[in-house]
Enzyme design. Structure first.
Site, short mmCIF file in Angstrom:
data_model
loop_
_atom_site.label_atom_id
_atom_site.label_comp_id
_atom_site.label_asym_id
_atom_site.label_seq_id
_atom_site.Cartn_x
_atom_site.Cartn_y
_atom_site.Cartn_z
N HIS A 17 0.81 -1.22 0.00
CA HIS A 17 0.00 0.00 0.00
C HIS A 17 0.84 1.27 0.00
O HIS A 17 0.30 2.37 -0.17
CB HIS A 17 -0.93 0.00 1.22
CG HIS A 17 -1.99 -1.04 1.17
ND1 HIS A 17 -3.29 -0.77 0.77
CD2 HIS A 17 -1.97 -2.37 1.45
CE1 HIS A 17 -4.01 -1.88 0.82
NE2 HIS A 17 -3.22 -2.87 1.23
N ASP B 124 3.42 9.61 -0.93
CA ASP B 124 2.28 8.82 -0.49
C ASP B 124 2.03 7.70 -1.49
O ASP B 124 2.10 7.93 -2.71
CB ASP B 124 1.03 9.70 -0.40
CG ASP B 124 0.18 9.37 0.82
OD1 ASP B 124 0.27 8.23 1.31
OD2 ASP B 124 -0.56 10.25 1.29
#
Length: 482
Positions: free
Chosen positions: A158, A367
């Site tokens: 992720h 991110d």
């Protein structure tokens, strides 16, 4: 249909729709997959135990079966606070200056992954698909293979994958990646992170990687692909229509006063989110645009996380200091420029806050994806939508090019973007929002989940040839392995 065994660091026990603190979009999507495949979600309970026993706590909620184990305090310190969040997390977010290398951390990481493998092994039946999540459990697939598991196994990361020149600073980096190559499918969030991963394989390990992501390793073929995650669009839109969301919207609008504009940031308290740089950029905007300053408020919601890690304590102190400085320098008796809140809110309430905000300020330094950007877009009024300001270094940026893209390291760039967003004409806001919304709606978490599970099954060209897979061990080897 094959069952699905989901393995993650923590397990989100499914809750009824509308329950207080209901789980996020990822948990909703995984729960739906587990219901569809009659699966089990396995992971750490979040609880401590004085002595690890391997006891499984099995529960069934909302038609989803969960299985959890408790960990010892030393496990939590070395595996979770240590290797996962003081070694891998900063390194994978390009913060080598914050990365801590400690042999005890590595040993704890291996030990807990071995405990996960021992505990989940009895739950796995011959035809099950095994889906492992994130950086906490990179070597788990290898440990399961050593115990005789030949099921199709996939790993989804992720967070970003760092450039090779940074990743090689990790002790035993090749051993860690070799353990990952025991999965059949490796998923990353974006093509950029996928390119970084395959670059490492080719440069440091000398492996062949085809254009369609097939890796040749020790007589096996592993597939690596990008699977950009999304939000549960339908569920989020439904939550945005609830009384809780509408009440949150009205409460925030009433508090702003007539004509005042609001920017919103919603981020876990983490150095990767660029919150200090965001505050500096807003300070720059207030200084450079005094004629507009008192008409604008920044609401920053930042729930604390990983409070046991020293670098996170420093972030909180730094942000409190900056917020106090900015408010002291610019506020007057009727207006405070920054509302800084250290607590979390239910997603429905956040949806109301997003809808009330004229600008969504999403400016991470790095991110993996960033779903706040997508939630902000989904929450907007299409007739009078707000503007998304998005970091170029968020994984969401390639999918959301109609946002105002910025360099979060440049206070001038972000300040100019705020001014641009506040002056943006309604027709342009609508055009941008329409295209952003189409991406958020079409590339949702359901599609992500179906694409990954389909590829794990061997659909969509991701089939791993049977002759390249290890044979299922006979009874004697199975007994020895377990």
């Amino acid at each position: 249909m094959s069952r699905l065994i989901v393995v993650s660091n923590r397990v989100s026990v499914p809750q009824a729709m509308g329950a207080a603190g209901a789980q996020g979009g990822l948990a909703v999507a995984l729960s739906a997959a587990l219901r569809e495949h009659r699966g089990i979600w396995f992971g750490w309970s979040g609880k401590e135990t004085e002595s690890f026993t391997g006891h499984l706590d099995m529960q069934r909620n909302q038609d989803v079966t969960t299985a959890t184990i408790d960990l010892e305090p030393q496990d939590i310190e070395e595996y979770y606070n240590g290797y996962a969040n003081r070694t891998l997390w900063p390194l994978f977010h390009y913060r080598i200056d914050l990365t801590e290398y400690d042999r005890n951390f590595g040993e704890g990481y291996e030990r807990v992954n071995a405990r996960f493998a021992d505990s989940v092994l009895p739950l796995i039946e011959p035809d099950d698909l095994v889906w492992v999540h994130d950086y906490h459990l990179l070597p788990l697939g290898s440990m399961l293979r050593e115990k005789g598991v030949t099921n199709r196994m996939g790993l989804f990361l992720h967070i970003p994958w760092p450039p090779t020149r940074l990743f090689v600073s990790l002790p035993n980096h090749e051993q860690l990646v070799a353990s990952m190559l025991q999965y059949d499918l490796i998923g990353l969030q974006t093509e950029e992170w996928l390119d970084s991963f395959t670059h490492y394989l080719k440069k440091e390990m000398g492996l062949k990687v085809s254009d369609d992501g097939v890796i040749e390793y020790e007589g096996r073929r592993i597939v690596a692909r990008a699977f950009p995650i999304g939000i549960d669009y339908e569920e989020f839109v439904a939550s945005a229509r609830t009384e809780l969301a509408q009440g949150a919207y009205q409460r925030l609008k009433d508090s702003l006063g007539h004509g005042r504009k609001m920017l919103i940031g919603v981020d876990r308290l983490d150095y990767s989110k660029g919150l200090g740089e965001r505050f500096d950029s807003f300070d720059r905007f207030l200084t450079d645009n005094p004629e507009m300053a008192k008409d604008v408020v920044l609401l920053q919601i930042a729930p604390p996380s990983r409070g046991e890690v020293a670098s996170y304590q420093l972030i909180r102190h730094d942000l409190e200091r900056k917020a106090g400085h900015i408010n002291g320098a610019h506020a007057d008796v009727a207006w405070v420029p920054i509302r800084y809140v250290n607590r979390g809110y239910p997603r429905a309430e956040l949806a109301g806050f997003y809808r009330a905000a004229d600008i969504g300020l999403v400016t991470p330094l790095r991110d993996g994806m960033n779903l706040v950007a997508k939630e902000y877009v989904a929450a907007q009024d299409s007739e009078d939508p707000g503007v998304l300001i998005l970091s170029r270094f968020a994984g969401a940026a390639p999918q959301m090019e109609d946002a105002v893209l910025v360099n979060p390291h440049s206070t001038e760039d972000v300040s100019d973007a705020i001014r641009q967003a506040l002056h943006m004409p309604l027709p342009e806001r609508r055009r941008r929002h329409e295209r952003l919304l189409a991406s958020v709606r079409d590339e949702d978490v359901v599609r992500w989940r179906e694409n990954f599970v389909g590829a794990l099954r061997g659909e969509h060209g991701a089939e791993v040839p049977l002759d390249a897979r290890p044979e299922r061990p006979g009874p004697e080897l199975s007994a020895a392995a377990s």
